[in-house]
Design a protein around this motif. Structure first.
Motif, PDB file in Angstrom:
ATOM      1  N   LYS A  50      70.545  63.101  43.098  1.00 48.12           N
ATOM      2  CA  LYS A  50      69.971  62.717  44.382  1.00 48.12           C
ATOM      3  C   LYS A  50      70.997  62.608  45.505  1.00 48.12           C
ATOM      4  O   LYS A  50      70.628  62.376  46.658  1.00 48.12           O
ATOM      5  N   THR A  51      72.266  62.794  45.178  1.00 48.44           N
ATOM      6  CA  THR A  51      73.311  62.862  46.201  1.00 48.44           C
ATOM      7  C   THR A  51      73.866  64.281  46.316  1.00 48.44           C
ATOM      8  O   THR A  51      74.958  64.485  46.841  1.00 48.44           O
ATOM      9  N   ALA A  52      73.110  65.275  45.846  1.00 46.64           N
ATOM     10  CA  ALA A  52      73.553  66.670  45.895  1.00 46.64           C
ATOM     11  C   ALA A  52      73.391  67.238  47.293  1.00 46.64           C
ATOM     12  O   ALA A  52      72.429  66.931  48.003  1.00 46.64           O
ATOM     13  N   GLY A  53      74.331  68.107  47.681  1.00 46.29           N
ATOM     14  CA  GLY A  53      74.279  68.776  48.962  1.00 46.29           C
ATOM     15  C   GLY A  53      74.115  70.273  48.808  1.00 46.29           C
ATOM     16  O   GLY A  53      73.970  70.802  47.688  1.00 46.29           O
ATOM     17  N   ILE A  54      74.114  70.961  49.927  1.00 47.52           N
ATOM     18  CA  ILE A  54      74.061  72.420  49.981  1.00 47.52           C
ATOM     19  C   ILE A  54      75.376  72.887  50.594  1.00 47.52           C
ATOM     20  O   ILE A  54      75.778  72.402  51.651  1.00 47.52           O
ATOM     21  N   ILE A  55      76.051  73.811  49.932  1.00 45.90           N
ATOM     22  CA  ILE A  55      77.385  74.261  50.351  1.00 45.90           C
ATOM     23  C   ILE A  55      77.307  75.688  50.862  1.00 45.90           C
ATOM     24  O   ILE A  55      76.729  76.556  50.212  1.00 45.90           O
ATOM     25  N   LEU A  92      78.301  68.273  45.786  1.00 43.41           N
ATOM     26  CA  LEU A  92      78.016  66.844  45.920  1.00 43.41           C
ATOM     27  C   LEU A  92      78.382  66.347  47.313  1.00 43.41           C
ATOM     28  O   LEU A  92      79.382  66.779  47.895  1.00 43.41           O
ATOM     29  N   ASP A  93      77.580  65.416  47.827  1.00 40.57           N
ATOM     30  CA  ASP A  93      77.920  64.706  49.054  1.00 40.57           C
ATOM     31  C   ASP A  93      79.069  63.756  48.741  1.00 40.57           C
ATOM     32  O   ASP A  93      78.913  62.821  47.951  1.00 40.57           O
ATOM     33  N   THR A  94      80.221  63.966  49.347  1.00 40.77           N
ATOM     34  CA  THR A  94      81.390  63.154  49.014  1.00 40.77           C
ATOM     35  C   THR A  94      81.195  61.689  49.390  1.00 40.77           C
ATOM     36  O   THR A  94      81.690  60.795  48.700  1.00 40.77           O
ATOM     37  N   ILE A  95      80.467  61.425  50.495  1.00 42.28           N
ATOM     38  CA  ILE A  95      80.292  60.036  50.931  1.00 42.28           C
ATOM     39  C   ILE A  95      79.463  59.259  49.922  1.00 42.28           C
ATOM     40  O   ILE A  95      79.869  58.203  49.425  1.00 42.28           O
ATOM     41  N   SER A  96      78.287  59.771  49.583  1.00 45.49           N
ATOM     42  CA  SER A  96      77.422  59.056  48.642  1.00 45.49           C
ATOM     43  C   SER A  96      78.013  59.042  47.236  1.00 45.49           C
ATOM     44  O   SER A  96      77.907  58.037  46.525  1.00 45.49           O
ATOM     45  N   ALA A  97      78.642  60.137  46.832  1.00 50.33           N
ATOM     46  CA  ALA A  97      79.241  60.176  45.489  1.00 50.33           C
ATOM     47  C   ALA A  97      80.345  59.132  45.368  1.00 50.33           C
ATOM     48  O   ALA A  97      80.393  58.360  44.401  1.00 50.33           O
ATOM     49  N   GLY A 129      75.576  67.682  53.454  1.00 51.71           N
ATOM     50  CA  GLY A 129      75.823  66.770  52.354  1.00 51.71           C
ATOM     51  C   GLY A 129      74.795  65.690  52.140  1.00 51.71           C
ATOM     52  O   GLY A 129      74.449  65.370  51.003  1.00 51.71           O
ATOM     53  N   ARG A 130      74.261  65.095  53.207  1.00 51.83           N
ATOM     54  CA  ARG A 130      73.609  63.803  53.074  1.00 51.83           C
ATOM     55  C   ARG A 130      72.120  63.877  52.757  1.00 51.83           C
ATOM     56  O   ARG A 130      71.432  64.821  53.108  1.00 51.83           O
ATOM     57  N   GLY A 131      71.654  62.853  52.045  1.00 49.69           N
ATOM     58  CA  GLY A 131      70.220  62.666  51.849  1.00 49.69           C
ATOM     59  C   GLY A 131      69.600  63.355  50.661  1.00 49.69           C
ATOM     60  O   GLY A 131      68.391  63.284  50.473  1.00 49.69           O
ATOM     61  N   GLY A 132      70.387  64.068  49.856  1.00 45.08           N
ATOM     62  CA  GLY A 132      69.835  64.706  48.657  1.00 45.08           C
ATOM     63  C   GLY A 132      69.177  66.046  48.907  1.00 45.08           C
ATOM     64  O   GLY A 132      68.337  66.488  48.106  1.00 45.08           O
ATOM     65  N   VAL A 133      69.567  66.737  50.005  1.00 38.46           N
ATOM     66  CA  VAL A 133      68.940  68.023  50.314  1.00 38.46           C
ATOM     67  C   VAL A 133      69.197  69.059  49.219  1.00 38.46           C
ATOM     68  O   VAL A 133      68.364  69.944  48.980  1.00 38.46           O
ATOM     69  N   GLY A 134      70.340  68.954  48.528  1.00 42.62           N
ATOM     70  CA  GLY A 134      70.635  69.887  47.442  1.00 42.62           C
ATOM     71  C   GLY A 134      69.698  69.710  46.259  1.00 42.62           C
ATOM     72  O   GLY A 134      69.352  70.679  45.575  1.00 42.62           O
ATOM     73  N   ALA A 135      69.279  68.464  46.009  1.00 46.69           N
ATOM     74  CA  ALA A 135      68.323  68.216  44.929  1.00 46.69           C
ATOM     75  C   ALA A 135      66.971  68.836  45.253  1.00 46.69           C
ATOM     76  O   ALA A 135      66.294  69.377  44.362  1.00 46.69           O
ATOM     77  N   VAL A 136      66.550  68.761  46.507  1.00 47.33           N
ATOM     78  CA  VAL A 136      65.276  69.375  46.898  1.00 47.33           C
ATOM     79  C   VAL A 136      65.347  70.887  46.708  1.00 47.33           C
ATOM     80  O   VAL A 136      64.411  71.513  46.192  1.00 47.33           O
ATOM     81  N   MET A 137      66.463  71.481  47.085  1.00 44.80           N
ATOM     82  CA  MET A 137      66.631  72.923  46.894  1.00 44.80           C
ATOM     83  C   MET A 137      66.610  73.264  45.403  1.00 44.80           C
ATOM     84  O   MET A 137      65.967  74.240  44.990  1.00 44.80           O
ATOM     85  N   GLY A 138      67.271  72.449  44.593  1.00 43.89           N
ATOM     86  CA  GLY A 138      67.268  72.677  43.150  1.00 43.89           C
ATOM     87  C   GLY A 138      65.889  72.520  42.544  1.00 43.89           C
ATOM     88  O   GLY A 138      65.523  73.238  41.599  1.00 43.89           O
TER      89      GLY A 138
END
Length: 677
Positions: free
Chosen positions: A192-197, A382-387, A210-219
């Motif tokens: 839930k802290t995954a980003g899109i790179i 990963l979002d470095t701030i939340s991680a 990075g923020r808000g779990g946007v990478g998890a939604v994409m996954g």
């Protein structure tokens, strides 16, 4: 003014609409998707307008019904300084209300931005935005080129890091100039802290939404990547006037001491010593606001100016073609300074927020593990701030006896262990062991172990690198932020610490003294509103927020007007931002957010900042006087004794916003802004 062929200047006028479940692709006109698009401009504004209409409270963030919107602005792909940015908007799996409207489904609207070259390729490929719905049956990626789109097989890419994915796609398509935005292992595992790179063209490199779990939604949509290659052009309404505006903006940026000099010389890391000196560098999960050894990890240290720290900086760069600031850093850990846990050793960054989250926040003072953890986050997505902040939360839970970590029994102190940070980054991305709990974010982790107060977050989103006890306007901005604790909803640090801000003729900003930082008068509330509204507008242009150090609303209005042929004034630019801010608030209200969610952790509202300086070497707080390079002897922690009186500040904020006492936009305010009633 409209182009005779397309009907648009600045905007391309086309939105890609993709339903992954059905594997269908449609192309819609911008004014069909958003009839009042000029009131939302693009980027964040356009994405928020689309999501408000598409996603309701019955939609779970990681369900196929959630929409994922990628949006550019009308200045993207032009020569406007620092305009190479894009925005991702979705319903967050991480940011949520205390009392959900629909259990398991409620989430905040979030937008996450990234710089680089991908955004320009998307625009030149023929699209202002992409709306993604559904879930592919198997892993796929999206290939955009020549005004067309294709869904392609990504089975062999699943499990690869961001660099491997980028390289493999370019090879498969035989398109070395294509740009890739993708998820890493963290997005695939629905962390839930995954980003899109994007632009991970070398190992350890990449720019992040990075923020808000946007990478998890994409996954969750089985979408591994979006690849773009563009050869189109952006039509400009008033070319001569536009060129003149660009020239003026570049000149102002070059003259500014922050945007034109400081960020270019030391990158965002120039802030590390500055923020530490102000006594607001959060340390060991916000238990202290100053760390004795900060100089060992700042921009000066990366540049080789702090002995015996080895120089790691190899190149200063801009993140996009039109960057006028060049705050990006490329770094490399010297071969003779690499512990056994180093597996990547070089890459892009670390930026200031990253150095803090993986450094002082975790009690780590050595730039070597901080840099390696940063490279890993780029590769794993990963979002470095939340991680980093979630790891810091876990460290405090461990120290207080509530949690076991690798190598540390409950009650032992893991703060300062850089090797552990790297290990936990890997475990988080893979959801391995304790990493499965860290993958849910700090709010979930702390609540699971019976101590939700140890999560340093607002609405579920972890704090960035400024302790609000020493910057009260920033504290109000954190509490009222629509996406949770975030510094780029309103960067009050520009006023409260740096004293360098253009904006829209804000209230007179005095010298950024400790007394000013700790004041909470009415002018501070007005300043928060100006920062929030202007930031939302700049995000809708999708221009770099660092430009606000040198140019203001009038400059943005001139650029936008000349590009699009739509006449915008400085006041109208602010109105765009206010409209976006209020629509986000309405989305969140619909999800169950209330004024009770506009609060900070009790530690920041109730526990005064200690008059101590933390020592990473001694692993404890030291009473002044303490020698803190480069600031000399600190006789008193500058923010000592302060808390953030949010309960006192909110009523005036709501009043100035035109909201009810419960924090909801009034019917009059909605009508004024043309929002749903």
């Amino acid at each position: 003014m409209k182009d005779a062929e397309t009907g648009f200047y600045g905007w391309v006028g086309r939105v890609l609409d993709v339903h992954l479940t059905n594997a269908t692709i449609g192309i819609r006109k911008l004014d069909e998707v958003c009839p009042d698009y000029h009131h939302y401009v693009g980027g964040r504004g356009l994405g928020v307008r689309i999501l408000y209409d598409e996603v309701g409270p019955d939609t779970a963030p990681l369900s196929p019904d959630n929409a994922l919107v990628f949006a550019t602005g009308p200045l993207t792909g032009t020569n406007v300084p620092s305009s190479g940015r894009y925005c991702v908007v979705t319903k967050s799996p991480l940011v949520h209300p205390k009392a959900p409207k629909v259990e398991g489904k409620s989430g905040a609207i979030v937008d996450s931005h990234s710089g680089g070259d991908w955004s320009e390729e998307l625009k030149l490929a023929g699209f202002d935005a992409i709306i993604l719905r559904g879930k592919a049956e198997r892993p796929v990626y999206l290939w955009l080129h020549d005004g067309k789109a294709e869904i392609k097989e990504a089975k062999d890419l699943w499990g690869k890091g961001t660099y491997e994915t980028t390289a493999a796609i370019k090879e498969e398509l035989k398109e070395p100039g294509a740009k890739v935005a993708c998820i890493g292992l963290a997005g695939e595992k629905l962390v839930k802290t995954a980003g899109i790179i994007n632009d991970a063209d070398e190992l350890g490199h990449g720019r992040a939404c990075g923020r808000g779990g946007v990478g998890a939604v994409m996954g969750s949509k089985n979408l591994k990547a979006i690849v773009a290659r563009g050869v189109g052009e952006i039509k400009i309404a008033k070319p001569s006037e536009f060129t003149s505006n660009i020239r003026e903006s570049n000149a102002k940026i070059r003259k500014d001491p922050v945007a034109g000099t400081g960020l270019g010389k030391y990158g965002t890391e120039i802030l590390y010593n500055i923020i530490n000196g102000a006594g607001v560098l959060p340390t060991c999960n916000f238990r202290w606001g100053m760390i004795k050894e900060a100089a060992k990890a700042g921009g000066e240290a990366l540049s080789g100016e702090v002995l015996p720290v080895p120089k790691t900086l190899t190149e200063a760069e801009g993140c996009c073609r039109t960057c006028a600031i060049k705050c990006g850093r490329v770094t490399k850990i010297p071969e003779d300074a690499r512990p056994e846990y180093i597996t990547i050793g070089e890459g892009e960054g670390p930026e200031y927020e990253t150095t803090w989250a993986l450094g002082a926040q975790c009690g780590v003072t050595d730039v070597i593990p901080i840099s390696e953890a940063n490279y890993l986050c780029n590769e794993l997505g990963l979002d470095t701030i939340s991680a980093g902040s979630t790891i810091a939360c876990a460290m405090e839970l461990c120290e207080r006896g509530y949690l076991e970590l690798p190598g540390y029994r409950p009650g032992e102190n893991p703060f300062g262990d850089g090797g552990l940070v790297i290990d936990l980054i890997k475990k988080t991305a893979a959801r391995e062991g304790i990493g499965d709990e860290l993958a849910e974010g700090s709010a979930s982790l702390a609540a699971k172990h019976g101590h939700p107060e140890i999560s340093m977050s607002v609405k579920g989103l972890e704090f960035p690198a400024y302790d609000p006890r020493g910057v009260l306007a920033q504290g109000l901005a954190y509490a009222t932020s629509n996406r949770g604790a975030c510094h780029v909803r309103a960067y009050l640090i520009a006023a409260e610490v740096l004293g360098d801000y253009v904006g829209l003729t804000p209230p007179n900003i005095p010298e950024p003294t400790a007394e000013y930082r700790l004041s909470k008068d009415g002018d501070k509330t007005g300043l928060v509103l100006i920062f929030q509204n202007l930031t939302a507008a700049i995000d809708s242009l999708d221009q770099c927020l660092f430009t606000v150090f040198a140019i203001g609303a009038e400059d943005y209005a001139k650029q936008l007007s000349a590009a699009t042929g739509v006449d915008y004034t400085a006041d109208e630019i602010l109105k765009v931002g206010e409209r976006v801010w209020n629509l986000e608030r309405l989305f969140n209200t619909r999800e169950g957010f209330t004024k009770d969610d506009d609060r900070l952790p009790a530690r920041l509202e109730e526990t005064p900042m200690p008059n101590e300086i933390y020592s990473g070497e001694e692993k404890k707080g030291l009473k002044p006087p303490v020698e803190v390079p480069p600031h000399g002897t600190i006789e008193k922690q500058p923010s000592a004794g302060s808390t953030v009186p949010i309960a006192e500040m909110l009523p005036l904020y709501y009043q100035k916003r035109g909201w009810t006492s419960q924090g909801v936009p009034t019917p009059e305010k909605r009508k004024e802004l043309g929002l749903p009633l």
